[in-house]
Motif scaffolding. Structure first.
Motif, PDB file in Angstrom:
ATOM      1  N   GLY A  72       0.810  -1.210   0.000  1.00 44.09           N
ATOM      2  CA  GLY A  72       0.000   0.000   0.000  1.00 44.09           C
ATOM      3  C   GLY A  72       0.848   1.267   0.000  1.00 44.09           C
ATOM      4  N   LEU A  73       0.240   2.351   0.444  1.00 48.56           N
ATOM      5  CA  LEU A  73       0.888   3.656   0.381  1.00 48.56           C
ATOM      6  C   LEU A  73       1.291   4.220   1.739  1.00 48.56           C
ATOM      7  N   SER A 109     -10.097   2.288  -6.137  1.00 48.89           N
ATOM      8  CA  SER A 109      -9.137   1.958  -5.076  1.00 48.89           C
ATOM      9  C   SER A 109      -7.989   1.108  -5.625  1.00 48.89           C
ATOM     10  N   GLN A 112      -4.299   2.262  -5.895  1.00 55.94           N
ATOM     11  CA  GLN A 112      -3.395   2.250  -4.751  1.00 55.94           C
ATOM     12  C   GLN A 112      -2.556   0.976  -4.666  1.00 55.94           C
ATOM     13  N   SER A 113      -2.841   0.013  -5.517  1.00 50.07           N
ATOM     14  CA  SER A 113      -2.095  -1.249  -5.505  1.00 50.07           C
ATOM     15  C   SER A 113      -0.743  -1.074  -6.184  1.00 50.07           C
ATOM     16  N   ARG A 114       0.292  -1.524  -5.497  1.00 53.78           N
ATOM     17  CA  ARG A 114       1.628  -1.489  -6.089  1.00 53.78           C
ATOM     18  C   ARG A 114       2.128  -2.916  -6.331  1.00 53.78           C
TER      19      ARG A 114
END
Length: 173
Positions: A72-73, A109, A112-114
């Motif tokens: 996540g971030l 949403s 936001q996935s890396r």
């Protein structure tokens, strides 16, 4: 072809006893006929993550590494930063396609996935978000087919013997 797979859960809050995402990945890989080599849980610490993934990359008995969590971030999320420097090559399409598939269930949403994937020292590596939905989506819709030698027109299993080739076409170290 049965592959040797190592699983790493990255979490400050879970234990192996309540790691539903890790359980789902283990169940899926074993149901697909693959072999779990080792399963570990480490905290959201990029150096511990990098240490375990590095050890598996150096182990000729591990063909695939799958991590879940820490993508996540937030300030503690560092799995992509821990793993990316270890990769010889990245598989950009994995993260892109994962986000497209995630968009179907979690909407915007998904940005936001890396999630990422790549290869290092002949080992295929997948870095997944830690939610149950994320690991199920990644395995069921992307990873399982690429770890199946029957998938056409191509799959990662076909490439395993060639991943350690050097630039001049000779087998690597």
């Amino acid at each position: 072809m049965s592959l040797a797979i190592a699983l790493l859960t990255v979490s400050d809050t879970r234990t192996l006893e309540d790691d539903r995402s890790g359980d789902a990945l283990q169940q899926r890989l074993e149901s697909a006929g693959h072999r779990l080599v080792q399963r570990l849980l480490v905290p959201d610490d990029r150096y511990q993550i990098r240490s375990e993934v590095s050890r598996w990359i150096a182990d000729a008995g591990v063909q695939v590494v799958i991590s879940s969590g820490g993508t996540g971030l937030t300030g503690r999320d560092g799995t992509p930063e821990a793993v990316a420097p270890l990769l010889d090559k990245t598989i950009e399409g994995f993260g892109e396609l994962f986000r497209v598939l995630s968009f179907e269930t979690i909407g915007t949403s998904s940005l936001q996935s890396r999630a990422l994937a790549g290869v290092a020292n002949g080992t295929v590596i997948f870095v997944l978000p830690g939610s149950l939905d994320a690991v199920q989506t990644a395995w069921d819709r992307l990873i399982s087919a690429q770890l199946n030698g029957a998938t056409r027109p191509c799959n990662l299993v076909q490439l395993l013997p060639r991943l350690r080739e050097s630039q001049d076409g000779q087998a690597g170290p």
